[in-house]
Design an enzyme around this catalytic site. Structure first.
Site, PDB file in Angstrom:
ATOM      1  N   GLU A  79       0.856  -1.191   0.000  1.00  0.00           N
ATOM      2  CA  GLU A  79       0.000   0.000   0.000  1.00  0.00           C
ATOM      3  C   GLU A  79       0.891   1.239   0.000  1.00  0.00           C
ATOM      4  O   GLU A  79       0.443   2.336   0.283  1.00  0.00           O
ATOM      5  CB  GLU A  79      -0.954  -0.013   1.198  1.00  0.00           C
ATOM      6  N   CYS A 111      -3.278  -3.850   4.837  1.00  0.00           N
ATOM      7  CA  CYS A 111      -2.363  -4.882   5.366  1.00  0.00           C
ATOM      8  C   CYS A 111      -2.782  -6.299   5.006  1.00  0.00           C
ATOM      9  O   CYS A 111      -2.103  -7.259   5.376  1.00  0.00           O
ATOM     10  CB  CYS A 111      -2.252  -4.766   6.877  1.00  0.00           C
ATOM     11  N   HIS A 233      -1.957 -10.285  12.540  1.00  0.00           N
ATOM     12  CA  HIS A 233      -1.397  -9.055  11.963  1.00  0.00           C
ATOM     13  C   HIS A 233      -0.999  -8.175  13.143  1.00  0.00           C
ATOM     14  O   HIS A 233      -1.794  -7.967  14.062  1.00  0.00           O
ATOM     15  CB  HIS A 233      -2.448  -8.365  11.086  1.00  0.00           C
TER      16      HIS A 233
HETATM   17  P1  HMG Z   1      -3.031   6.561  21.842  1.00  0.00           P
HETATM   18  O1  HMG Z   1      -4.443   7.029  21.843  1.00  0.00           O
HETATM   19  O2  HMG Z   1      -1.972   7.596  21.910  1.00  0.00           O
HETATM   20  O3  HMG Z   1      -2.729   5.553  23.006  1.00  0.00           O
HETATM   21  O4  HMG Z   1      -2.748   5.717  20.527  1.00  0.00           O
HETATM   22  P2  HMG Z   1      -3.648   5.086  24.225  1.00  0.00           P
HETATM   23  O5  HMG Z   1      -3.901   6.216  25.126  1.00  0.00           O
HETATM   24  O6  HMG Z   1      -4.809   4.260  23.719  1.00  0.00           O
HETATM   25  O7  HMG Z   1      -2.592   4.117  24.929  1.00  0.00           O
HETATM   26  C1  HMG Z   1      -2.173   2.953  24.278  1.00  0.00           C
HETATM   27  C2  HMG Z   1      -2.080   1.853  25.319  1.00  0.00           C
HETATM   28  O8  HMG Z   1      -1.021   2.179  26.208  1.00  0.00           O
HETATM   29  C3  HMG Z   1      -3.344   1.692  26.192  1.00  0.00           C
HETATM   30  O9  HMG Z   1      -3.485   0.320  26.438  1.00  0.00           O
HETATM   31  C4  HMG Z   1      -2.940   2.405  27.478  1.00  0.00           C
HETATM   32  O10 HMG Z   1      -3.651   1.947  28.621  1.00  0.00           O
HETATM   33  C5  HMG Z   1      -1.477   2.038  27.551  1.00  0.00           C
HETATM   34  P3  HMG Z   1      -4.831  -0.446  26.003  1.00  0.00           P
HETATM   35  O11 HMG Z   1      -5.943   0.199  26.716  1.00  0.00           O
HETATM   36  O12 HMG Z   1      -4.947  -0.253  24.498  1.00  0.00           O
HETATM   37  O13 HMG Z   1      -4.577  -1.864  26.371  1.00  0.00           O
HETATM   38  N1  HMG Z   1      -0.662   2.939  28.392  1.00  0.00           N
HETATM   39  C6  HMG Z   1       0.294   2.500  29.226  1.00  0.00           C
HETATM   40  N2  HMG Z   1       0.729   1.253  29.525  1.00  0.00           N
HETATM   41  C7  HMG Z   1       1.766   1.134  30.416  1.00  0.00           C
HETATM   42  N3  HMG Z   1       2.340   2.202  31.044  1.00  0.00           N
HETATM   43  C8  HMG Z   1       1.930   3.449  30.772  1.00  0.00           C
HETATM   44  C9  HMG Z   1       0.861   3.638  29.828  1.00  0.00           C
HETATM   45  N4  HMG Z   1       0.223   4.735  29.341  1.00  0.00           N
HETATM   46  C10 HMG Z   1      -0.711   4.273  28.452  1.00  0.00           C
HETATM   47  N5  HMG Z   1       2.497   4.489  31.389  1.00  0.00           N
HETATM   48  C11 HMG Z   1      -3.288   3.991  18.948  1.00  0.00           C
HETATM   49  C12 HMG Z   1      -2.881   4.318  20.370  1.00  0.00           C
HETATM   50  C13 HMG Z   1      -3.078   2.504  18.687  1.00  0.00           C
HETATM   51  C14 HMG Z   1      -4.778   4.355  18.778  1.00  0.00           C
HETATM   52  C15 HMG Z   1      -2.429   4.825  17.953  1.00  0.00           C
HETATM   53  O14 HMG Z   1      -1.076   4.503  18.107  1.00  0.00           O
HETATM   54  C16 HMG Z   1      -2.822   4.642  16.490  1.00  0.00           C
HETATM   55  O15 HMG Z   1      -3.728   5.312  15.989  1.00  0.00           O
HETATM   56  N6  HMG Z   1      -2.134   3.710  15.723  1.00  0.00           N
HETATM   57  C17 HMG Z   1      -2.411   3.464  14.332  1.00  0.00           C
HETATM   58  C18 HMG Z   1      -3.665   2.651  14.108  1.00  0.00           C
HETATM   59  C19 HMG Z   1      -3.479   1.174  14.383  1.00  0.00           C
HETATM   60  O16 HMG Z   1      -2.396   0.649  14.473  1.00  0.00           O
HETATM   61  N7  HMG Z   1      -4.622   0.446  14.488  1.00  0.00           N
HETATM   62  C20 HMG Z   1      -4.591  -0.965  14.732  1.00  0.00           C
HETATM   63  C21 HMG Z   1      -5.782  -1.695  14.120  1.00  0.00           C
HETATM   64  S1  HMG Z   1      -5.972  -1.304  12.394  1.00  0.00           S
HETATM   65  C22 HMG Z   1      -4.766  -2.288  11.597  1.00  0.00           C
HETATM   66  O17 HMG Z   1      -4.218  -3.143  12.189  1.00  0.00           O
HETATM   67  C23 HMG Z   1      -4.463  -1.964  10.174  1.00  0.00           C
HETATM   68  C24 HMG Z   1      -3.197  -1.161   9.939  1.00  0.00           C
HETATM   69  O18 HMG Z   1      -2.050  -1.975  10.093  1.00  0.00           O
HETATM   70  C25 HMG Z   1      -3.247  -0.505   8.545  1.00  0.00           C
HETATM   71  C26 HMG Z   1      -3.482  -1.384   7.327  1.00  0.00           C
HETATM   72  O19 HMG Z   1      -4.310  -2.298   7.323  1.00  0.00           O
HETATM   73  O20 HMG Z   1      -2.895  -1.052   6.288  1.00  0.00           O
HETATM   74  C27 HMG Z   1      -3.064  -0.029  10.935  1.00  0.00           C
END
Ligand code: HMG
Length: 387
Positions: A79, A111, A233
């Protein structure tokens, strides 16, 4: 006749960013990235590297001169395409020296692309058992500096040789696929960075997992005890852990212990590289077969492929005797260990220097020691060097 993955190779950048450095620069607790996201390092891609050069490096690590004679199809899943018309596969086939008696094409569904390519290859081999198909999953995962997606970037390429009587993994029938038209992650034409509704995408991933897992169970009756490992994935490794926990909700202690142990082996490399979009599931597979000392030939591996937009598929394969031979003797841990760390400001500079829609440029490639690199662009034509 058995059909499946005969060899698997991987390549990523020689540069990485430590997630602790990134967390400090973004005023986040490092444990948010290390534990909450589950990433320790992130590949930083040089502007002289793109999906074609990384794919060429990954493929060169596994394909022999004999293989080249038998490859009649190159399917390039990405992609992060470099042209809206011409496929990355034809550039790759040229760099590898497998032109001209070959079919070359590019496929895309976020992906999920490499899984689509693998399934296409499987069907092709069923009709052409003497042939081999080179399947590539390569991407440069870019969300943007200081965005929530930033710690989930990365990049690299997986190359898989698909054949009859495969050395590594026999792909089984049937599989379970599921699609819905969803805006969780997308990259409009002309954008060099993905747009994403991050929290929504993570929820959809789990919903799709539930759908294909249930569908596969209906089709096969396979229970947890029938799997040696479950792979996911991995956009970031915590995402796969969430998927595993969802599946293990009512699991026995034995099943839960075994599948969690193998998952830890399977996320080792991904923790060090970050998201490589369509190659991520297959990097996790590589990580399992390289790092696990408890997985055994004859065991069934379950694989969950997810691509935003969205498409999912759950499929299975049987690990073959002497599967390590399909790694072609490459030591991936030492390749990863030899990478060089960059500072946050160096990473930002590399990130901003990637070229998109440029008519003419000569790139400074003196620092890039890779076997394949992008030298520049002339009249909108990419110029590659293979050495
Ligand atoms: P965010 O909003 O900054 O993070 O972004 P958050 O506040 O949700 O925190 C992440 C995790 O860290 C949480 O855990 C927190 O509790 C934890 P969870 O509730 O998820 O289990 N946390 C801590 N843990 C330990 N010590 C601490 C601490 N502080 C917080 N001190 C988000 C997170 C993934 C949303 C962001 O990085 C993002 O938008 N990423 C990109 C999207 C993505 O990867 N999506 C995955 C599903 S889609 C997919 O897989 C397809 C893809 O690969 C694309 C394709 O298909 O081409 C993305």
């Amino acid at each position: 006749m058995k059909i499946g993955i005969d060899k698997i190779g991987f390549a990523t950048s020689d540069l990485y960013l430590d997630m602790v450095d990134l967390a400090n620069a973004r005023q986040e607790d490092p444990n948010k990235y290390l534990i909450g996201i589950g990433q320790a390092k992130m590949a930083v891609i040089r502007p002289t590297q793109d999906v074609v050069t990384m794919a060429a490096t990954a493929a060169k690590r596994i394909i022999s001169e004999e293989d080249k004679k038998n490859i009649s199809y190159v399917i390039f899943a990405t992609e992060s395409g470099i042209d809206n018309s011409k496929s990355a596969a034809v550039y790759l086939a040229d760099l590898l020296g497998i032109l001209p008696n070959v079919r070359t094409l590019e496929v895309k569904q976020a992906c999920y692309g490499a899984t689509a390519a693998l399934q296409l290859a499987k069907g092709y081999i069923a009709l052409n058992p003497e042939s081999k198909v080179l399947v590539i999953g390569a991407d440069n995962a870019r969300y943007g500096i200081k965005t929530p997606g930033e710690p989930t970037q990365g990049g690299g390429a997986i190359a898989m040789l698909v054949s009859s009587n495969p050395k590594i993994l026999e792909l089984e029938n049937p599989t379970a696929a599921y699609a819905e038209n969803i805006m969780d992650f997308w990259r409009p034409l002309g954008h060099s960075k993905a747009l994403v509704d991050g929290k929504y995408s993570s929820g959809i991933y789990l919903d799709f997992l539930r759908n294909v897992w249930d569908e596969q169970f209906k089709k096969t009756g396979f229970k947890l005890q029938d799997y040696g490992a479950l792979l996911f994935h991995l956009p970031y490794t915590k995402m796969g852990l969430k998927g595993l926990r969802q599946i293990l909700q009512d699991a026995s202690v034995d099943d839960s212990t075994r599948l969690t142990r193998e998952f830890e082996y399977a996320r080792q490399f991904n923790r060090e590289v970050g998201n490589l979009y369509t190659g991520s599931l297959y990097l996790s597979f590589l990580s399992l077969i390289v790092n696990s000392d408890s997985i055994r030939s004859g065991q069934r591996i379950g694989l969950f492929s997810y691509g935003s937009g969205a498409q999912a598929e759950f499929f299975t394969g049987i690990l073959q005797p002497n599967y390590q031979e399909g790694l072609a003797g490459v030591d991936y841990q030492s390749i990863l260990n030899k990478r060089q760390a960059v500072s946050v400001s160096e990473y930002e500079k590399f990130f901003e220097s990637h070229i998109f829609d440029i008519e003419n440029i000569e790139l400074d490639y003196q620092e890039d020691n890779s076997d394949f690199l992008l030298m520049g662009v002339q009249d909108y034509k990419r110029k590659y060097l293979g050495r």
